[in-house]
Design an enzyme around this catalytic site. Structure first.
Site, PDB file in Angstrom:
ATOM      1  N   CYS A 257      76.758  80.446 -11.403  1.00 13.44           N
ATOM      2  CA  CYS A 257      76.104  81.659 -11.936  1.00 13.44           C
ATOM      3  C   CYS A 257      75.395  81.437 -13.224  1.00 13.44           C
ATOM      4  CB  CYS A 257      77.072  82.682 -12.402  1.00 13.44           C
ATOM      5  SG  CYS A 257      76.692  84.278 -13.177  1.00 13.44           S
TER       6      CYS A 257
ATOM      7  N   CYS B 289      77.298  83.362 -16.256  1.00 16.18           N
ATOM      8  CA  CYS B 289      78.572  83.008 -16.692  1.00 16.18           C
ATOM      9  C   CYS B 289      78.690  82.152 -17.934  1.00 16.18           C
ATOM     10  CB  CYS B 289      79.393  82.301 -15.700  1.00 16.18           C
ATOM     11  SG  CYS B 289      79.795  83.607 -14.484  1.00 16.18           S
TER      12      CYS B 289
ATOM     13  N   ASP C 288      64.243  83.633 -19.251  1.00 22.24           N
ATOM     14  CA  ASP C 288      63.682  82.504 -19.110  1.00 22.24           C
ATOM     15  C   ASP C 288      62.361  82.490 -18.273  1.00 22.24           C
ATOM     16  OD1 ASP C 288      65.855  81.081 -20.459  1.00 22.24           O
ATOM     17  OD2 ASP C 288      67.124  81.147 -18.390  1.00 22.24           O
TER      18      ASP C 288
ATOM     19  N   HIS D  74      82.501  87.851 -14.543  1.00 23.54           N
ATOM     20  CA  HIS D  74      81.504  87.915 -13.720  1.00 23.54           C
ATOM     21  C   HIS D  74      81.591  88.937 -12.641  1.00 23.54           C
ATOM     22  CE1 HIS D  74      78.595  85.901 -11.013  1.00 23.54           C
ATOM     23  NE2 HIS D  74      79.419  86.169  -9.742  1.00 23.54           N
TER      24      HIS D  74
ATOM     25  N   ASN E   5      69.340  96.902 -13.368  1.00 26.58           N
ATOM     26  CA  ASN E   5      69.260  97.080 -12.026  1.00 26.58           C
ATOM     27  C   ASN E   5      70.600  96.698 -11.208  1.00 26.58           C
ATOM     28  OD1 ASN E   5      66.563  98.023 -11.957  1.00 26.58           O
ATOM     29  ND2 ASN E   5      65.852  95.683 -12.339  1.00 26.58           N
TER      30      ASN E   5
ATOM     31  N   GLY F 228      67.158  94.975  -5.618  1.00 28.34           N
ATOM     32  CA  GLY F 228      66.545  93.978  -6.020  1.00 28.34           C
ATOM     33  C   GLY F 228      67.247  93.041  -6.880  1.00 28.34           C
TER      34      GLY F 228
ATOM     35  N   SER G   4      69.209  89.916  -7.801  1.00 25.31           N
ATOM     36  CA  SER G   4      69.701  88.913  -7.211  1.00 25.31           C
ATOM     37  C   SER G   4      70.872  88.348  -7.746  1.00 25.31           C
ATOM     38  CB  SER G   4      68.564  88.080  -6.693  1.00 25.31           C
ATOM     39  OG  SER G   4      68.115  87.376  -8.360  1.00 25.31           O
TER      40      SER G   4
ATOM     41  N   HIS H  73      76.215  89.011 -11.748  1.00 25.60           N
ATOM     42  CA  HIS H  73      76.938  89.068 -12.924  1.00 25.60           C
ATOM     43  C   HIS H  73      76.303  90.335 -13.853  1.00 25.60           C
ATOM     44  CE1 HIS H  73      78.912  86.838 -16.382  1.00 25.60           C
ATOM     45  NE2 HIS H  73      78.469  87.815 -16.825  1.00 25.60           N
TER      46      HIS H  73
ATOM     47  N   HIS I 262      74.567  92.831 -15.927  1.00 22.13           N
ATOM     48  CA  HIS I 262      73.596  92.553 -17.017  1.00 22.13           C
ATOM     49  C   HIS I 262      72.640  93.665 -17.060  1.00 22.13           C
ATOM     50  CE1 HIS I 262      71.506  90.584 -13.616  1.00 22.13           C
ATOM     51  NE2 HIS I 262      70.338  90.787 -14.356  1.00 22.13           N
TER      52      HIS I 262
ATOM     53  N   GLN J 121      68.484  94.396 -19.132  1.00 23.92           N
ATOM     54  CA  GLN J 121      67.407  93.793 -19.555  1.00 23.92           C
ATOM     55  C   GLN J 121      66.851  94.646 -20.796  1.00 23.92           C
ATOM     56  OE1 GLN J 121      64.548  91.704 -16.982  1.00 23.92           O
ATOM     57  NE2 GLN J 121      65.781  92.552 -15.406  1.00 23.92           N
TER      58      GLN J 121
ATOM     59  N   HIS K  56      64.912 106.072 -22.194  1.00 20.64           N
ATOM     60  CA  HIS K  56      63.737 106.545 -22.800  1.00 20.64           C
ATOM     61  C   HIS K  56      63.791 106.914 -24.277  1.00 20.64           C
ATOM     62  CE1 HIS K  56      61.521 107.273 -18.605  1.00 20.64           C
ATOM     63  NE2 HIS K  56      61.780 105.938 -19.068  1.00 20.64           N
TER      64      HIS K  56
ATOM     65  N   GLN L  13      60.276 113.519  -1.853  1.00 24.39           N
ATOM     66  CA  GLN L  13      60.864 114.487  -0.822  1.00 24.39           C
ATOM     67  C   GLN L  13      62.242 114.023  -1.042  1.00 24.39           C
ATOM     68  OE1 GLN L  13      62.164 113.723   2.294  1.00 24.39           O
ATOM     69  NE2 GLN L  13      62.914 115.773   2.582  1.00 24.39           N
TER      70      GLN L  13
END
Length: 345
Positions: free
Chosen positions: A49, A52, A75, A114, A152, A158, A160, A163, A165, A167, A280, A322
């Site tokens: 990972c 980690c 990165d 993890h 996310n 989405g 991948s 772990h 986290h 952003q 927000h 909808q």
């Protein structure tokens, strides 16, 4: 407004968008395509990972043996602080409008463990995440007008990297969502001389039917205009416009609310409930932020089970959102599940 069990549209007061609500579609015999249910990680540490403690990331940098949160510059960030000298765009072309976008992207690891997502962390551990959000919001907002803090969660959204986290993306331009929310909150304030979300908090508390969590400083509702099945809106009950304004009591209460909300999410379908969430904040270059109220959106895709998701396609992409499940029904489901995580039951 009470539950509306007939086909109708609801207006999102923050963005001006509309959502079509069709409760009768819950009786359809077809229940939606099943997605593969990703197994949640069980190991405390994964040697492969990139997030980690002690491991090496793709750029060759080594993570420290961190004890709570860990933040580093992404990165492969979508934004970079400075462009090359050749990054010039003509402002005279009407049909091909573009502008240079500078900024920074950071990754926030929530925990060194993890397998430990937010609902399985203690309130004190989540409090460290809230402190980290505030610290990096304050740092970046000193240089940029618009700072987005988000997470996310889950491969279905989405993500991948399992772990836990989130952003932070910061830039000078106003993102489209912030611009729309600022415009509508300002229009409401000019008309009523009160903040839209302050009045909305009062109305939701009075009606109760969409309330999920009501704490000392925060309110969680399935918003009247929700588009995603179990979408929630986390609102400050106090007149704060940005993450930087929060005091110790508000942050501690927020940590508890986040733990309860994410636990209730996991308990709906007894799974690690995926979502995209984000804060927000008022843009930094406003003359006045009196019309703003700090809030976070949670957009979970699951619809009827751990493997059946809502797809925003067709009409949703080409016309307007909808939904079948009403906001009031979704709120009741979230209220009725336990606030003790199912793994501890």
């Amino acid at each position: 407004m009470s539950n509306l069990e007939f086909t109708h549209r609801r207006r999102n007061q923050l963005t001006g968008d509309w959502v079509l609500v069709s409760p009768h579609r819950n009786n359809r015999p077809w229940k939606g395509a099943a997605e593969a249910s990703a197994a949640a990680p069980t190991a405390d540490h994964d040697p492969n990972c990139a997030l980690c403690p002690g491991n090496t990331r793709a750029n060759g940098e080594h993570n420290p043996d961190y004890a709570d949160t860990f933040v580093f510059a992404n990165d492969f960030g979508a934004l970079i602080p400075t462009q090359s000298d050749s990054a010039e765009i003509s402002a005279e072309e009407e049909l091909f409008t573009a502008e240079v976008a500078n900024g920074e992207c950071r990754v926030i690891c929530f925990s060194p463990v993890h397998s430990k997502t937010l609902p399985e962390m203690t309130q004190a551990e989540i409090g460290k995440v809230v402190d980290t959000w505030q610290q990096h919001y304050s740092e970046l907002s000193a240089s940029y007008n618009c700072v987005h803090i988000f997470e996310n969660k889950g491969e279905i959204m989405g993500c991948s990297q399992p772990h836990p986290h989130g952003q932070v993306w910061a830039h000078d331009h106003w993102s489209s969502e912030i611009a729309a929310e600022d415009r509508n909150q300002q229009l409401y304030f000019d008309k009523h001389q009160s903040a839209l979300l302050a009045d909305y908090v009062d109305r939701e508390i009075a009606e109760q039917v969409r309330v999920v969590i009501d704490s000392a400083h925060w309110l969680v509702v399935v918003p009247f205009w929700a588009a995603w099945p179990f979408e929630t809106l986390l609102l400050s009950k106090d007149p704060v416009a940005s993450m930087a304004d929060l005091d110790a009591g508000q942050k501690d209460d927020l940590a508890g609310v986040i733990k309860e909300l994410t636990t209730r999410y996991d308990n709906v379908f007894k799974c690690s409930f995926p979502y995209s969430m984000g804060w927000h904040n008022a843009p930094k270059n406003l003359d006045s932020d009196s019309h703003w109220r700090l809030h976070a959106h949670f957009y979970p895709p699951l619809l009827r089970s751990a493997t059946v998701k809502k797809h925003m396609v067709g009409y949703e992409m080409l016309a307007e959102s909808q939904r079948d499940l009403t906001a009031e029904t979704a709120a009741k489901i979230l209220r009725d599940v336990s606030d003790i995580h199912y793994k501890k039951g």
